[in-house]
Design a protein around this motif. Structure first.
Motif, PDB file in Angstrom:
ATOM      1  N   ALA A 240      29.393  27.491  36.250  1.00 15.40           N
ATOM      2  CA  ALA A 240      30.840  27.704  36.307  1.00 15.40           C
ATOM      3  C   ALA A 240      31.154  29.196  36.401  1.00 15.40           C
ATOM      4  N   ALA A 241      30.375  30.010  35.684  1.00 17.94           N
ATOM      5  CA  ALA A 241      30.571  31.463  35.730  1.00 17.94           C
ATOM      6  C   ALA A 241      30.263  32.011  37.121  1.00 17.94           C
ATOM      7  N   VAL A 242      29.171  31.524  37.716  1.00 16.80           N
ATOM      8  CA  VAL A 242      28.807  31.958  39.079  1.00 16.80           C
ATOM      9  C   VAL A 242      29.924  31.607  40.049  1.00 16.80           C
ATOM     10  N   GLN A 243      30.431  30.388  39.927  1.00 22.12           N
ATOM     11  CA  GLN A 243      31.512  29.930  40.803  1.00 22.12           C
ATOM     12  C   GLN A 243      32.760  30.791  40.610  1.00 22.12           C
ATOM     13  N   ALA A 244      33.067  31.131  39.356  1.00 22.39           N
ATOM     14  CA  ALA A 244      34.249  31.946  39.073  1.00 22.39           C
ATOM     15  C   ALA A 244      34.086  33.366  39.599  1.00 22.39           C
ATOM     16  N   LEU A 245      32.889  33.936  39.437  1.00 26.50           N
ATOM     17  CA  LEU A 245      32.650  35.303  39.912  1.00 26.50           C
ATOM     18  C   LEU A 245      32.825  35.405  41.425  1.00 26.50           C
ATOM     19  N   ALA A 246      32.438  34.349  42.115  1.00 25.90           N
ATOM     20  CA  ALA A 246      32.553  34.362  43.575  1.00 25.90           C
ATOM     21  C   ALA A 246      33.994  34.525  44.034  1.00 25.90           C
ATOM     22  N   VAL A 247      34.953  34.147  43.165  1.00 33.40           N
ATOM     23  CA  VAL A 247      36.365  34.219  43.565  1.00 33.40           C
ATOM     24  C   VAL A 247      37.157  35.312  42.841  1.00 33.40           C
ATOM     25  N   VAL A 248      36.714  35.749  41.653  1.00 32.83           N
ATOM     26  CA  VAL A 248      37.485  36.779  40.939  1.00 32.83           C
ATOM     27  C   VAL A 248      36.954  38.189  41.186  1.00 32.83           C
ATOM     28  N   ALA A 249      35.696  38.312  41.632  1.00 35.45           N
ATOM     29  CA  ALA A 249      35.116  39.639  41.873  1.00 35.45           C
ATOM     30  C   ALA A 249      35.245  40.015  43.346  1.00 35.45           C
ATOM     31  N   LEU A 250      35.556  41.269  43.591  1.00 28.77           N
ATOM     32  CA  LEU A 250      35.600  41.753  44.965  1.00 28.77           C
ATOM     33  C   LEU A 250      34.172  41.874  45.485  1.00 28.77           C
ATOM     34  N   ARG A 251      33.945  41.368  46.656  1.00 27.71           N
ATOM     35  CA  ARG A 251      32.599  41.454  47.214  1.00 27.71           C
ATOM     36  C   ARG A 251      32.261  42.915  47.486  1.00 27.71           C
ATOM     37  N   GLY A 252      31.125  43.340  46.973  1.00 24.50           N
ATOM     38  CA  GLY A 252      30.695  44.714  47.149  1.00 24.50           C
ATOM     39  C   GLY A 252      31.194  45.673  46.091  1.00 24.50           C
ATOM     40  N   ASP A 253      31.941  45.182  45.104  1.00 28.06           N
ATOM     41  CA  ASP A 253      32.462  46.046  44.041  1.00 28.06           C
ATOM     42  C   ASP A 253      31.308  46.537  43.158  1.00 28.06           C
ATOM     43  N   PRO A 254      31.003  47.852  43.164  1.00 25.51           N
ATOM     44  CA  PRO A 254      29.874  48.373  42.379  1.00 25.51           C
ATOM     45  C   PRO A 254      30.007  48.074  40.887  1.00 25.51           C
ATOM     46  N   TRP A 255      31.259  48.098  40.392  1.00 23.54           N
ATOM     47  CA  TRP A 255      31.468  47.836  38.956  1.00 23.54           C
ATOM     48  C   TRP A 255      31.091  46.395  38.623  1.00 23.54           C
ATOM     49  N   ALA A 256      31.502  45.448  39.475  1.00 25.28           N
ATOM     50  CA  ALA A 256      31.180  44.040  39.245  1.00 25.28           C
ATOM     51  C   ALA A 256      29.673  43.815  39.347  1.00 25.28           C
ATOM     52  N   ILE A 257      29.034  44.466  40.315  1.00 32.20           N
ATOM     53  CA  ILE A 257      27.582  44.325  40.482  1.00 32.20           C
ATOM     54  C   ILE A 257      26.855  44.838  39.242  1.00 32.20           C
ATOM     55  N   SER A 258      27.330  45.956  38.698  1.00 34.46           N
ATOM     56  CA  SER A 258      26.717  46.505  37.479  1.00 34.46           C
ATOM     57  C   SER A 258      26.882  45.565  36.297  1.00 34.46           C
ATOM     58  N   GLU A 259      28.075  44.950  36.194  1.00 26.12           N
ATOM     59  CA  GLU A 259      28.322  43.988  35.112  1.00 26.12           C
ATOM     60  C   GLU A 259      27.356  42.810  35.200  1.00 26.12           C
ATOM     61  N   ILE A 260      27.121  42.358  36.397  1.00 25.04           N
ATOM     62  CA  ILE A 260      26.210  41.218  36.597  1.00 25.04           C
ATOM     63  C   ILE A 260      24.768  41.634  36.326  1.00 25.04           C
ATOM     64  N   CYS A 261      24.383  42.816  36.817  1.00 17.48           N
ATOM     65  CA  CYS A 261      22.997  43.284  36.669  1.00 17.48           C
ATOM     66  C   CYS A 261      22.607  43.496  35.204  1.00 17.48           C
ATOM     67  N   CYS A 262      23.590  43.682  34.335  1.00 15.92           N
ATOM     68  CA  CYS A 262      23.305  43.856  32.902  1.00 15.92           C
ATOM     69  C   CYS A 262      22.525  42.674  32.331  1.00 15.92           C
TER      70      CYS A 262
END
Length: 353
Positions: A240-262
């Motif tokens: 559900a989190a993966v599905q939500a991230l696909a729609v709430v995060a901007l694709r290519g957003d470095p901040w979002a990528i860093s949050e996920i990589c944590c």
């Protein structure tokens, strides 16, 4: 003639005259719409706002079988009741318990115009109608709750219906939630995010839908709230989190990528697999940081993670990307994944390279 009659009423009847109020209220039930309209306007001349008897007389018209009469009564309330009138609000809340769904709907329409913002008593009563058996009543309740936009009490009251057993009620709650919560409301985002961890799959999907409607693409709190669910013990919650991230995060957003990589270093292989899947959906094609982060898992001993890493690389790397090819090639030395790496390189490499 009707205008002249209304002017004459203002001359011959004092405001609050009960006889005049009764005579005018009878015209609310007239079969001709222009007579009903004139009666609604006439209340401005004969009724004092807040008059107890006038409220009672007009409220009985909300129970009329003819929807035109009910509509006239709803309009009449704007002339006879001040916003926030406690007696009128109580009267309308009592009407919400009527067996007739049309009466309940009309009462909600009145409450939309007379309830003062943040009135907890009215919010609780109206939000309970989100669970009504009638779709029209549920929709009217959502519109009535929209008057309390940004009110935390209203947000909490509506969110309770995310857990209702009836999917139609849950959908009504999601629509109401979007109306009550201002776009980007951080309190509402946190409330909706909590439901991502619910045991029921339908409720989790509803939470995703609610987040999409109130957060907006790229909202950092929404991304952070959802990303925290990537390390949940239950795979269904992570999905559900993966599905939500696909729609709430901007694709290519470095901040979002860093949050996920944590979460890439989580000890649970299932969590890392979900993180890689999320990364593949959020990272923009050609992002070198994302390619490097994902590629290190191409040599992982867990086959499921290797497969997730392959899929993620294909999503974030462009065909012919020399950086991606070089990074992936470094993983070729591990016997465990030679076949997977070879297949991946074939998809990444331009013909003749």
């Amino acid at each position: 003639v009707r205008e002249a009659a209304m002017l004459a009423l203002s001359q011959v009847a004092e405001k609050g005259d009960q006889f005049a109020i009764k005579r005018v209220s009878r015209r609310l039930e007239h079969k001709l719409w222009w007579v009903r309209q004139a009666a609604v306007q006439a209340f401005a001349y004969v009724a004092e706002k807040g008059d107890f008897n006038c409220t009672r007389v007009v409220s009985t018209c909300l129970e009329h079988a003819d929807h035109n009469v009910r509509e006239a009564a709803v309009l009449a309330f704007s002339h006879i009741v001040e916003k926030g009138d406690g007696h009128a609000i109580t009267t309308m809340v009592q009407q919400l318990a009527r067996r007739d769904k049309n009466t309940r709907e009309a009462a909600l329409q009145v409450l939309t115009s007379i309830v003062d913002e943040g009135n907890q008593y009215a919010i609780n009563a109206v939000s309970s109608c989100l669970g009504d058996s009638s779709k029209k009543v549920r929709e009217a309740a959502a519109q009535a709750l929209a008057q309390h936009q940004g009110c935390e009490e209203a947000i909490l009251a509506v969110s309770q219906y995310f857990e209702h057993e009836d999917s139609d009620v849950r959908q009504a709650a999601i629509r109401a939630f979007a109306l009550v919560a201002e776009r980007g409301n951080e309190f509402a985002i946190s409330v909706a995010g909590d439901y991502l961890a619910h045991a029921n799959d339908g409720i989790r999907l509803g939470a995703v839908e609610a987040l999409v409607q109130i957060a907006g693409k790229g909202h950092r709190l929404a991304v952070a709230v959802v990303s925290r669910r990537l390390d949940h013990a239950e795979k269904s919650v992570r999905d559900a989190a993966v599905q939500a991230l696909a729609v709430v995060a901007l694709r290519g957003d470095p901040w979002a990528i860093s949050e996920i990589c944590c979460h890439l270093e989580h000890r649970d292989p299932g969590v890392r697999e979900s993180v890689l899947e999320a990364l593949g959906k959020v990272a923009e094609q050609g992002d070198q940081h994302a390619v490097a982060a994902v590629s290190q898992y191409l040599a992982h001993e867990d086959m499921g993670i290797r497969e997730a890493a392959v899929q993620a690389v294909l999503q974030v790397a462009q065909r012919g990307d020399e950086h991606a090819i070089a990074v992936v090639s470094q993983s070729w030395r591990y016997p465990i994944n030679c076949k997977e790496i070879n297949a991946l390189l074939e998809q990444l490499t331009d013909q003749g390279n």
